[in-house]
Structures are given as structure tokens and as C-alpha cells.
Design a protein around this motif. Structure first.
Motif, mmCIF file in Angstrom:
data_model
loop_
_atom_site.group_PDB
_atom_site.id
_atom_site.type_symbol
_atom_site.label_atom_id
_atom_site.label_comp_id
_atom_site.label_asym_id
_atom_site.label_seq_id
_atom_site.Cartn_x
_atom_site.Cartn_y
_atom_site.Cartn_z
ATOM 1 N N ASN A 176 47.491 23.127 21.867
ATOM 2 C CA ASN A 176 48.947 23.026 21.941
ATOM 3 C C ASN A 176 49.437 21.572 21.970
ATOM 4 O O ASN A 176 50.070 21.129 22.927
ATOM 5 N N PRO A 177 49.137 20.783 20.937
ATOM 6 C CA PRO A 177 49.625 19.398 20.915
ATOM 7 C C PRO A 177 51.140 19.358 20.731
ATOM 8 O O PRO A 177 51.711 20.096 19.926
ATOM 9 N N LYS A 178 51.789 18.479 21.490
ATOM 10 C CA LYS A 178 53.236 18.315 21.430
ATOM 11 C C LYS A 178 53.575 16.861 21.117
ATOM 12 O O LYS A 178 52.901 15.947 21.604
ATOM 13 N N PRO A 179 54.624 16.632 20.323
ATOM 14 C CA PRO A 179 54.989 15.241 19.997
ATOM 15 C C PRO A 179 55.542 14.506 21.210
ATOM 16 O O PRO A 179 56.186 15.102 22.075
ATOM 17 N N LEU A 180 55.252 13.222 21.264
ATOM 18 C CA LEU A 180 55.722 12.383 22.370
ATOM 19 C C LEU A 180 57.095 11.829 22.019
ATOM 20 O O LEU A 180 57.225 10.889 21.231
ATOM 21 N N GLU A 181 58.091 12.418 22.606
ATOM 22 C CA GLU A 181 59.467 12.005 22.364
ATOM 23 C C GLU A 181 60.148 11.757 23.698
ATOM 24 O O GLU A 181 60.017 12.564 24.637
ATOM 25 N N VAL A 182 60.827 10.653 23.807
ATOM 26 C CA VAL A 182 61.511 10.297 25.053
ATOM 27 C C VAL A 182 62.551 11.354 25.390
ATOM 28 O O VAL A 182 63.337 11.783 24.528
ATOM 29 N N GLY A 183 62.557 11.835 26.649
ATOM 30 C CA GLY A 183 63.489 12.861 27.101
ATOM 31 C C GLY A 183 62.975 14.266 26.943
ATOM 32 O O GLY A 183 63.578 15.214 27.464
ATOM 33 N N ARG A 184 61.848 14.436 26.239
ATOM 34 C CA ARG A 184 61.284 15.771 26.031
ATOM 35 C C ARG A 184 60.521 16.210 27.277
ATOM 36 O O ARG A 184 59.831 15.419 27.913
ATOM 37 N N THR A 185 60.609 17.464 27.630
ATOM 38 C CA THR A 185 59.881 18.022 28.768
ATOM 39 C C THR A 185 58.654 18.756 28.253
ATOM 40 O O THR A 185 58.767 19.670 27.404
ATOM 41 N N LEU A 186 57.496 18.351 28.746
ATOM 42 C CA LEU A 186 56.226 18.937 28.324
ATOM 43 C C LEU A 186 55.707 19.851 29.423
ATOM 44 O O LEU A 186 55.596 19.455 30.584
ATOM 45 N N ASP A 187 55.381 21.060 29.042
ATOM 46 C CA ASP A 187 54.830 22.038 29.985
ATOM 47 C C ASP A 187 53.309 21.941 29.925
ATOM 48 O O ASP A 187 52.688 22.395 28.959
ATOM 49 N N MET A 188 52.694 21.347 30.955
ATOM 50 C CA MET A 188 51.236 21.181 30.999
ATOM 51 C C MET A 188 50.616 22.443 31.586
ATOM 52 O O MET A 188 50.913 22.827 32.733
#
Length: 591
Positions: A176-188
Motif C-alpha cells: 500500500n504505497p502512498k505518495p508523500l504530499e504535504v498535508g496528506r494523512t497517511l493511515d499506517m
């Protein structure tokens, strides 16, 4: 962070390390629903194995409160390990479909940290039930238009194989790779899957052993190559023995022809003698810098026994399966073999009539440890500057110093005293003349410097393939386990070193140069010079290491290894040459 778990009395801890170094495998057993700890260890660039940092130096999900730390011993600390409880909920035989670790709302600083880590191919290391798990932080996906996109792995899929009540294997898949974008919330998130297996607990580390690499034809060829070098050295030694028999026959004939009643056979005219017999009155002269040479020979004898013991313990106890066990065993064995260095050094110094035995004893006990300390101090300063886990904690330094001060140094003193008492008076086969004999000019290839540098070629040729496997294991990510190969190569190295050094000593004496002591030592020690030159080639061609941190660590610790190898080989070469010189001059007639 380690200060929260370090015991207050480090000398007691040092004693406990001894039992830990030789303990058998821990037989971990669990009942269903027993909690398991997933320990996070370190993170760092894949191409720079020693440049490691605390896992939480990156903005991952931090455990709440004061997370527990695990300290496995001195060797583990020196190896740059720092295990912290991740507080991820895992229970034995209880599957987890998908659970949230935490949510990360990326700010600009966090996104930049993750991007830099992904650009440098950062990897991390976890442990579960003392089994290592590895994974990368993320990946870079190229875009058709615009800059490449940095993707952070947000899901950890853990697969655990078990046999009844014991864990056999742990694997980690990053998804489940997610792009690194400022302000984005990542569910680990994470998931756990349990699979039964019939593999026994004793063989659970087999999955980490690269049989194809270490037991390949190349490794067997290294043994054949080493045996070939030993055969060549033995062949040259046989030729030398035949030459010596001819020399003895020649000198015996001269003695029969020239002997008259009342004549002094060792004081005859120089024109009537030639070769190595001509320097019988100087060959047993006390070498220059006797204290230093004695300390080096004593230290090298200790290192030879140390290497032999560590290899044997690694074969019997499979020390490679425990974090830091090899390092701990080296430190403990070095402390307890200090008696050997004192005994050999004290005996040698006394036999040559040395008087300042206390200074020699101190030099013997501190020479190699302080050389390692100097190199380690510089490397440690670099690691502290970079904030790396490779930096040795102050308390670990204190522990090592206590082991040296209260075990190593007293044993070296005891060995020196016994060596002096048991060495006896010097008994040289020939009397040493008062006035040193001038050394005639010879061809360039008979000079001590040339003999010294040429002496290391064959020993290096017998070990350079095994050195490659050792370098691969230490500077890359292979687990070295073929200590049987290492034992055989080490024994061959000792035999080849002795044979080559004896031949070089014979050539030197035959050239009427009696300064054989330092030449024999340097001739064998030059093996380390070739190993260090090979390390430069290995760094340039076989690795992708970069940066001041990794470069300083590589060449600093390689220098430490080569210094130990040089002292070890030099001592073996000197002792072999010493026996050879005494034997050949014992068999000729002289006063």
C-alpha cells in the motif's frame, strides 16, 4: 535511550557477558494469545551498512509513553543495535486482518525527511523472537511528466510460521504505497498471518544462510587455492632443506680439511668461509628496539590463539545466530588470552638480556588495545557527529576499559612474570662477537625491505578469496557461517607464513645480513599490506558505499583488522624463523 536499561554495575555485567557468549540457543515457547514484542532497531541507507540511525529518527509512528528497550549485551551495543518496543499488538497464533498503528499527517519537514530517506534507499530492521526482519522505507515511481513521485509504504504484512509453541520464521511484506504530499494523512496499518510448519526450532536460522553463495564452487576453489599455496611453500621449503644439507656437507668438509690441533674454528679467516655460517658471531645479537619487538611478538601470539578460539567457539556454538555474540566472544577471549602475550613477550625479552621488563609488560598489554582505541575514537567521533547508532555509548566504553584493566592487564602481568622466570638464561648456539661485522652490499632483491615486501605475497595469495567472503559478510548483508572453511584457511595461512618467512630468512643470512629478527617479522606482517590494498580495490569496485561517514568507518575498521592481521602473521613468522635459525646454527661447529 539505552541509559534507561543499562545495569548500574558494569563490571558485574561484564562477567555476565562471559556466560552469555557461550550460551545455547534460547528455546522460546509461547501459549496461544501470549503477547509478542515487535522490536524496532535501526534505519539507514542500504549502500552504507554502518551508517545506521534510530528507527524513530524518521517520523514513523512513535510508541506512547516510555517504550521498553532491549539490551542484549556488550557485543550488541558495540554492533550499533538499539531495540525499542514498537507497541504493535501481536499475540501468538492470533491473526490480525488489518489494524491501525497510527495516522501521520504529513507536514513539510516530515515529507522532506521521508523523501530524503527514500532517495538514499533507506532500509530498516525489526526483530521478533530474536529473528530479524528487513524492509525498505519506500520507493520512487517515475512520472511521465514532472518530477518522480516518492511513495511511502503504509502497510506492514507480517507472516509468522510456527511449529507447535515455537516461532520458526517471520517475514515482512510492505504494501500500500502512498505518495508523500504535504498535508496528506497517511493511515499506517499492519496485519499478521500465522502458518504452521514442520521445520524444527534448531533449524530456524537456515533461511538466513546463503548456501548458494558461501558453498559455491568459488568458495571451494578458495580452499584449493590455499592448498596450492601451501604446496608451493612446502616445495620451496624442501628445496631449502636440500640446500641446507649441501651447506652442512660443505662446512663439514672445510672443517675436516682446515682443522688443526688447538685451532678456533669460528675465528678462521673470513676468506675461508662464505654464506650464512660467516655471520655466526652476529646472528644472535640483540635486535634493536627489543621491547617493541617482544611486545609485538607477544601480542601476535595472543591474537593467533584468540582467532583460533573464536573460530572454534563459532563452529561449536553457532554464534552467528545471536546478535553481538561474535563481538562479545572476541572481547572476552582477548581478555583471557592476555596471559599468552605476557608470557611470550616476557620470555623473549628476558632471553635477550632485557632489563626494563615492566615497561615491556605495559607495552605488551596496551599496544594493540590502544591502537584499536585510537582508531575507534576517531570513528566514534564521526558517528557522534552524524548522530548514528554506530557511536559507542560511554558506558560501553567504560565496560570495555574495566575488562581490560581488571582481567587483561593483570593476566598480562602474570604471564610476563612467569615468562621471565621460566625463560632461563640465554643459550645461543654461537657466541656473539663484541664488534658487529660490517654487512656487505648485495643486489637489490636481497635487501631487507625487498625481502619483507615479497614475503607477504604467498600468504596473501592463500587467503585473498576467503577475505572476499569475510568482507562481503561484514560490509554487506550476508551472514557468514562457514567457519570450518575459515579454520582450514587460517591453519594454511600459518603454515605458508612460516615456510615463506624461513626461506626469506635463509636468503638474508646467506647474503651475510644478520638483521633477521625484524626482517622476519616484517616479511610475514607485509601480508596485511596486501590485504589493505585489496580493501581499497574492494571498496572502489565491489561496493556502492559513499559519504564521509561510511568511508571513514570502512577504512578505519579495515585498518584495525589489518593491523591485527599484520601483528599476528609477523609473530608467527618471527617464531618460525627463530626456531629455524637456532636449529641450523646448532648443527655447525663454532665457539
Amino acid at each position: 535511550m539505552l541509559s534507561t536499561v543499562h545495569p548500574p554495575f558494569y563490571f558485574l555485567a561484564a562477567i555476565l557477558f562471559i556466560s552469555a557468549a557461550f550460551a545455547s540457543e534460547s528455546n522460546h515457547k509461547y501459549q496461544p494469545d501470549d503477547p509478542l514484542v515487535l522490536w524496532v532497531n535501526k534505519v539507514g541507507p542500504f549502500n552504507n551498512p554502518q551508517e545506521t540511525y534510530n528507527y524513530y529518527s524518521l517520523p514513523f509512528c512513535h510508541p506512547s509513553g516510555d517504550a521498553a528497550h532491549k539490551w542484549g549485551g556488550l557485543g550488541e551495543v558495540l554492533g550499533g543495535n538499539q531495540l525499542i518496543d514498537s507497541q504493535i499488538g501481536i499475540k501468538f497464533q492470533k491473526p490480525v486482518d488489518k489494524a491501525t498503528i497510527c495516522e501521520i499527517e504529513l507536514n513539510e519537514a516530515q515529507a522532506t525527511q521521508f523523501k530524503d530517506a527514500i532517495d538514499r534507499a533507506y532500509w530498516f530492521e525489526f526483530f521478533m523472537d530474536d529473528l530479524p526482519i528487513w524492509g525498505f522505507v519506500g520507493e520512487v515511481r517515475p512520472k511521465i511528466k514532472g518530477d518522480d513521485q516518492h511513495m511511502l509504504y503504509t502497510h506492514k504484512s507480517i507472516t509468522v510460521k510456527y511449529n507447535k509453541n515455537q516461532i520458526i520464521e517471520v517475514r515482512l511484506a510492505l504494501q500500500n504505497p502512498k505518495p508523500l504530499e504535504v498535508g496528506r494523512t497517511l493511515d499506517m496499518t499492519y496485519s499478521v498471518r500465522w502458518i504452521p510448519t514442520n521445520i524444527s526450532f534448531a533449524r530456524r536460522f537456515d533461511v538466513y544462510l546463503d548456501y548458494f553463495f558461501f558453498e559455491s564452487r568459488v568458495h571451494w576453489f578458495s580452499i584449493f587455492n590455499s592448498l596450492t599455496m601451501m604446496f608451493l611453500a612446502g616445495l620451496v621449503s624442501m628445496i631449502l632443506m636440500r640446500t641446507l644439507r649441501n651447506d652442512y656437507a660443505k662446512y663439514a668438509k672445510e672443517d675436516d680439511d682446515l682443522e688443526t690441533p688447538g685451532s678456533n674454528l669460528c675465528e678462521r679467516d673470513a676468506s675461508e668461509e662464505s654464506g650464512w655460517k660467516l655471520v655466526h658471531g652476529d646472528v644472535f645479537r640483540t635486535p634493536i628496539s627489543l621491547a617493541l619487538l617482544s611486545a609485538l611478538v607477544g601480542t601476535g601470539s595472543q591474537l593467533a590463539m584468540l582467532v583460533l578460539l573464536v573460530i572454534l567457539f563459532a563452529i561449536v556454538g553457532m554464534l552467528y545466530i545471536r546478535r553481538g555474540a561474535i563481538v562479545t566472544t572476541v572481547i572476552v577471549c582477548h581478555a583471557f588470552t592476555s596471559f599468552i602475550s605476557g608470557y611470550v613477550s616476557g620470555g623473549m625479552y628476558s632471553r635477550h638480556g632485557g632489563k626494563k621488563w615492566i615497561e615491556t609488560m605495559i607495552l605488551t598489554a596496551s599496544l594493540f588495545p590502544f591502537m584499536c582505541f585510537g582508531i575507534g575514537f576517531i570513528s566514534n567521533a564521526v558517528a557522534i557527529f552524524y548522530g548514528s547508532l554506530a557511536a559507542i555509548p560511554f558506558r560501553a566504553m567504560v565496560t570495555v576499559f574495566i575488562i581490560w584493566a581488571f582481567i587483561s592487564f593483570p593476566l598480562a602481568l602474570l604471564g610476563t612474570v612467569i615468562g621471565r622466570k621460566w625463560s632461563g638464561a640465554p643459550k645461543n648456539p654461537c657466541r656473539v662477537k663484541t664488534i658487529p661485522r660490517p654487512i656487505p652490499e648485495k643486489k637489490w632483491y636481497l635487501k631487507p625491505s625487498v625481502v619483507s615486501m615479497m614475503g607477504g605475497l604467498l600468504p596473501f595469495g592463500s587467503i585473498f578469496i576467503e577475505i572476499y567472503f569475510v568482507f562481503i559478510s561484514f560490509w554487506n548483508y550476508k551472514l557468514y557461517y562457514t567457519y570450518g572453511f575459515m579454520l582450514l584457511v587460517f591453519l594454511i595461512l600459518m603454515i605458508v607464513t612460516v615456510c615463506v618467512t624461513i626461506v626469506g630468512t635463509y636468503f638474508l643470512l646467506n647474503a651475510e645480513n644478520y638483521h633477521w629478527q625484524w626482517t622476519s617479522f616484517c616479511s610475514a606482517a607485509s601480508t596485511a599490506v596486501y590485504v589493505y590494498l585489496y580493501s581499497i580495490y574492494y571498496y572502489s569496485v565491489k561496493t556502492q558505499m559513499s559519504g564521509f561517514f561510511q568511508t571513514s568507518f570502512y577504512f578505519g575498521y579495515t585498518l584495525m583488522f589489518c593491523l591485527g592481521l599484520g601483528i599476528l602473521c609477523g609473530a608467527i613468522g618471527y617464531l618460525g624463523s627463530n626456531l629455524f635459525v637456532r636449529r641450523i646454527y646448532r648443527n655447525i661447529k663454532c665457539d
